[in-house]
Design an enzyme around this catalytic site. Structure first.
Site, short mmCIF file in Angstrom:
data_model
loop_
_atom_site.label_atom_id
_atom_site.label_comp_id
_atom_site.label_asym_id
_atom_site.label_seq_id
_atom_site.Cartn_x
_atom_site.Cartn_y
_atom_site.Cartn_z
CB VAL A 65 -0.90 0.01 1.27
CG1 VAL A 65 -1.76 1.24 1.34
CG2 VAL A 65 -1.74 -1.24 1.34
CB CYS A 66 2.01 3.87 -1.69
SG CYS A 66 1.28 4.01 -3.34
CB ALA A 67 -0.26 8.32 -0.90
#
Length: 191
Positions: A65-67
Site C-alpha cells: 500500500v501507498c498513498a
C-alpha cells in the site's frame, strides 16, 4: 516473472484479517494514517526487508500500500523481480479513505508530516515562484530555475518517477529510524 495484481478497497476490507499489509510510504506519511494492521517498510528500504517479506508471502498473501498506488506498484514490481508475489491496493490509502474505510492513526505517535505528493507540490511551486521572482528582480537567468522544475515535472509524468520525492524522502522528518525498521521486521517475522 510474477505479475502483480491489484485489489479493490472493498475486497481488501473483507480480507484484511488474512493479508499481510506493507505500507511503503515514509514514516511521516504512515503516521498520518494507514490501513489497520499495516506495517511500515519505506520503499527505499524494501530490498533490505526482502527475506522477511518473502517469508510472509510464503505464509499468505502480501498487500502493498501507498498513498495513491504508484509507489506500491513499483514495490510490487521490485518484489516480483525477486520472486515474491504481492498485490497492490488500487488507489492506495486515498481510495481507502474515499471509500469510507477508517485509517489507523496512532495516538501519541510522531507528528504526522504531509504526504509526499503534497511535499513535492509545495517544493516545486515554491522553486518555480522563487525562480520567477528572482528573474524579475535580480537577473532574467534565474527564470531557468523555473524552467528546470517544469522540465522535471514533465519528465516525472512521462516516466512515472519522481526525483524530487526521492530527495525529499531523505529529509529527517521522512526518514525512518533504524530501530523502527527493525521493530517492523520483527513484527513481520512474527506473523
Amino acid at each position: 516473472m510474477i505479475t502483480p495484481t491489484a485489489l479493490g478497497t472493498d475486497e481488501t476490507r473483507t480480507r484484511l484479517h488474512e493479508l499481510t499489509v506493507i505500507d511503503v510510504r515514509t514514516p511521516g506519511e504512515f503516521a498520518g494514517g494507514h490501513l489497520p494492521g499495516a506495517l511500515n517498510i519505506p520503499l527505499d528500504r524494501l530490498e533490505s526487508a526482502l527475506p522477511e517479506i518473502r517469508a510472509a508471502a510464503e505464509r499468505g498473501e502480501v498487500l502493498v500500500v501507498c498513498a495513491s498506488g504508484a509507489r506500491s506498484e513499483n514495490a510490487c514490481r521490485t518484489l516480483a523481480e525477486h520472486g515474491v508475489a504481492a498485490a497492490t491496493l488500487a488507489g492506495g490509502t486515498g481510495a481507502w479513505a474515499a471509500g469510507g474505510h477508517d485509517l489507523h492513526r496512532p495516538e501519541g505517535g510522531p507528528r504526522a508530516s504531509w504526504a509526499m505528493e503534497r511535499q513535492v507540490r509545495l517544493t516545486a511551486g515554491s522553486v518555480v515562484l522563487l525562480g520567477l521572482l528572482l528573474g524579475l528582480l535580480v537577473h532574467p537567468a534565474f527564470q531557468l530555475l523555473s524552467a528546470g522544475i517544469a522540465a522535471g515535472l514533465v519528465f516525472s509524468a512521462v516516466t512515472d518517477t519522481c526525483g524530487m520525492a526521492v530527495v525529499l524522502g531523505k529529509l529527517p522528518h521522512n526518514r525512518p529510524r533504524p530501530a523502527d525498521l527493525e521493530a517492523t521486521l520483527a513484527a513481520l517475522r512474527g506473523r
